[in-house]
Design an enzyme around this catalytic site. Sequence first.
Site, short mmCIF file in Angstrom:
data_model
loop_
_atom_site.label_atom_id
_atom_site.label_comp_id
_atom_site.label_asym_id
_atom_site.label_seq_id
_atom_site.Cartn_x
_atom_site.Cartn_y
_atom_site.Cartn_z
N GLU A 46 32.10 75.40 -3.28
CA GLU A 46 32.60 73.85 -2.85
C GLU A 46 32.52 73.51 -1.45
O GLU A 46 32.00 74.27 -0.65
CB GLU A 46 34.01 73.82 -3.26
CG GLU A 46 34.04 73.98 -4.95
CD GLU A 46 35.59 73.97 -5.48
OE1 GLU A 46 36.55 73.79 -4.50
OE2 GLU A 46 35.74 74.02 -6.65
N HIS A 105 40.66 62.76 -0.73
CA HIS A 105 39.51 63.72 -1.61
C HIS A 105 38.46 62.26 -1.78
O HIS A 105 38.50 61.34 -2.04
CB HIS A 105 39.88 63.90 -2.93
CG HIS A 105 39.08 64.85 -3.80
ND1 HIS A 105 37.94 64.60 -4.11
CD2 HIS A 105 39.29 66.26 -3.80
CE1 HIS A 105 37.24 65.60 -4.49
NE2 HIS A 105 38.07 66.56 -4.54
N ARG A 147 35.71 67.96 3.36
CA ARG A 147 36.10 66.64 2.74
C ARG A 147 36.43 65.46 3.76
O ARG A 147 36.12 64.43 3.53
CB ARG A 147 37.55 67.08 1.84
CG ARG A 147 37.20 67.70 0.75
CD ARG A 147 38.65 68.17 0.08
NE ARG A 147 38.30 68.76 -1.14
CZ ARG A 147 39.49 69.42 -1.86
NH1 ARG A 147 40.35 69.31 -1.40
NH2 ARG A 147 38.90 70.25 -3.16
N HIS A 171 45.07 62.75 -1.43
CA HIS A 171 45.03 64.22 -2.22
C HIS A 171 45.70 65.22 -1.77
O HIS A 171 46.53 65.88 -2.66
CB HIS A 171 43.54 64.49 -2.13
CG HIS A 171 43.20 65.74 -3.02
ND1 HIS A 171 43.29 65.78 -4.33
CD2 HIS A 171 42.63 67.03 -2.91
CE1 HIS A 171 43.24 67.10 -5.07
NE2 HIS A 171 42.81 67.52 -3.81
N ARG A 175 42.17 70.54 4.92
CA ARG A 175 42.25 71.72 4.09
C ARG A 175 40.77 72.03 3.35
O ARG A 175 40.23 71.04 2.98
CB ARG A 175 43.15 71.24 2.58
CG ARG A 175 43.10 72.63 1.82
CD ARG A 175 44.30 72.32 0.93
NE ARG A 175 43.92 71.45 0.00
CZ ARG A 175 43.19 71.33 -1.21
NH1 ARG A 175 42.66 72.48 -1.57
NH2 ARG A 175 43.02 70.41 -1.94
#
Length: 527
Positions: free
Chosen positions: A117, A232, A280, A337, A372
């Site tokens: 990811e 997000h 992100r 998010h 994060r």
Amino acid sequence: MTATAADSYDVVVVGSGAAGLATALGLAGLRRVALVTSGPLSGGSTAWAQGGLAAALDRSDSASLHALDTMTAGSDFGDADAIRILADAAPAGVAQLLRAGAHLDREPSGELALTREGGHSRRRVVHAGGDATGAETSRVLSAAVQRSDVDVLEATSVADLLTVDRQVTGVVLRGADDRRHPVGARAVVLATGGVGGLFARTTNPAEVSGAGLGLALRAGASLVDLEFVQFHPTALDIGASAGQVPLLTEALRGEGAVLRDERGRAIMAGRHPLADLAPRDVVARRVDEVRAGGGSVFLDATMVDAVAERFPTVAAACLTRGIDPAVAPIPVVPTQHFLCGGVRTDSWGETDVVGLYAVGEVAATGVHGANRLASNSLVEGLVFGTRVAARLAVALPPAARRPGEGAAPAPAVATASLPRIRQLLSDAAGIRRTAPALEQAMERLSTMRAARTTRSSVGDQWLAALSIVTAAAERKESRGCHWRADHPAGSEWWRQRHVVVRLGEDGTPVAAVERAGHDRTELEQSA
């Protein structure tokens, strides 16, 4: 079991996500524990999590590389010691779920299937059901708690923390009938989740709305890094202006999906070395940039093999709205998010108030820095929930010298103000921020405070919202998911500073800047 609250416990855990469940399980059979949750035991954000659990499980990977990726994604703002603890213990967190009976995705060989990811340099993310990892985590941990001796208090919220001399001595519970019931405790663990319900559009359930931040603030605890609210980049754009919207897991991009504009151009090409798998904050800002220019953004997953079978939650959300992800690009929009900051804790969950602990998204251990890393949140809840339990299993805080009383009273803010709070926070503290917008939001939030307490109030949520815009106004740089359009560059001075929020004498949040010690050198050397 579902229980009626007793008069006192050794530990009261507030919240039933992965962090709260892991804490309660770690204390089961060792301490008298109550787990309080405002909904059902399986409620909260964990069950909605599509992302997996990041852990260095492959022979080509290492905890040191996981730690370095975490620091890099967090814009070099994370706490190296906390990050190392997370990366080292992450494989044990996955093993914990397996022992509890979790069905994690596997390769034909029987090995755990690993995906990649955004922000990860290796394939190290474990999933369940493709995109239902949170639901599986919640299922197995909830079942384990129900089999234990933990008292589960469902449909119950914490209206207040009882304190004396900067020490927490218990909680005031409020049931569905709105009656209040004081309960003593040697320790209270906040695992109340994030702040999604304070934004007009979020991937989180509406009830996760920052109340734990307000409770902690009123009890005298410090909040830190609240300006780092993660958006997000790929929530399903369903045209809704408010509420919870479906998430499109980052694992889709890990399997080859590409972000494109309405003309089919790859919007991340040439923007970052990792392209669509950039951290992100980078991807969310790029999607926002295209949309702000009048364009639309789509996630093209048509090249992902068996997308409906591998990502059933995503496919169901799309098909319900007439989109077949196997043949058509999916419209996306950046959406609130995750909260990277929270109640300031050490690596054992201790706050600066004796007897008060925090774990999971409500806590700021320093793991996430300014942004994060994908799939670090579930494993963080498991790792640090287990650590908090280990600390409290060995020794409880000392007994208070006298019974506690209610902390500083909650501000009188009517529940009817919540939609306005959401819109103000979304407008001022969204992806793009400026001083005038933040200052205006602070002023307008301040006017919501009434002179008298109302029976139905969102005072703790109001405190959380005002704390976020106060912190965002104080940090005059751009870093990670905090993007100041009027201060677009980062600065080394600010990289070495935290914004800390405490409750002022007038009952409103006050920000202060304190020195931090962020250093990635040791992580680089060990990697």
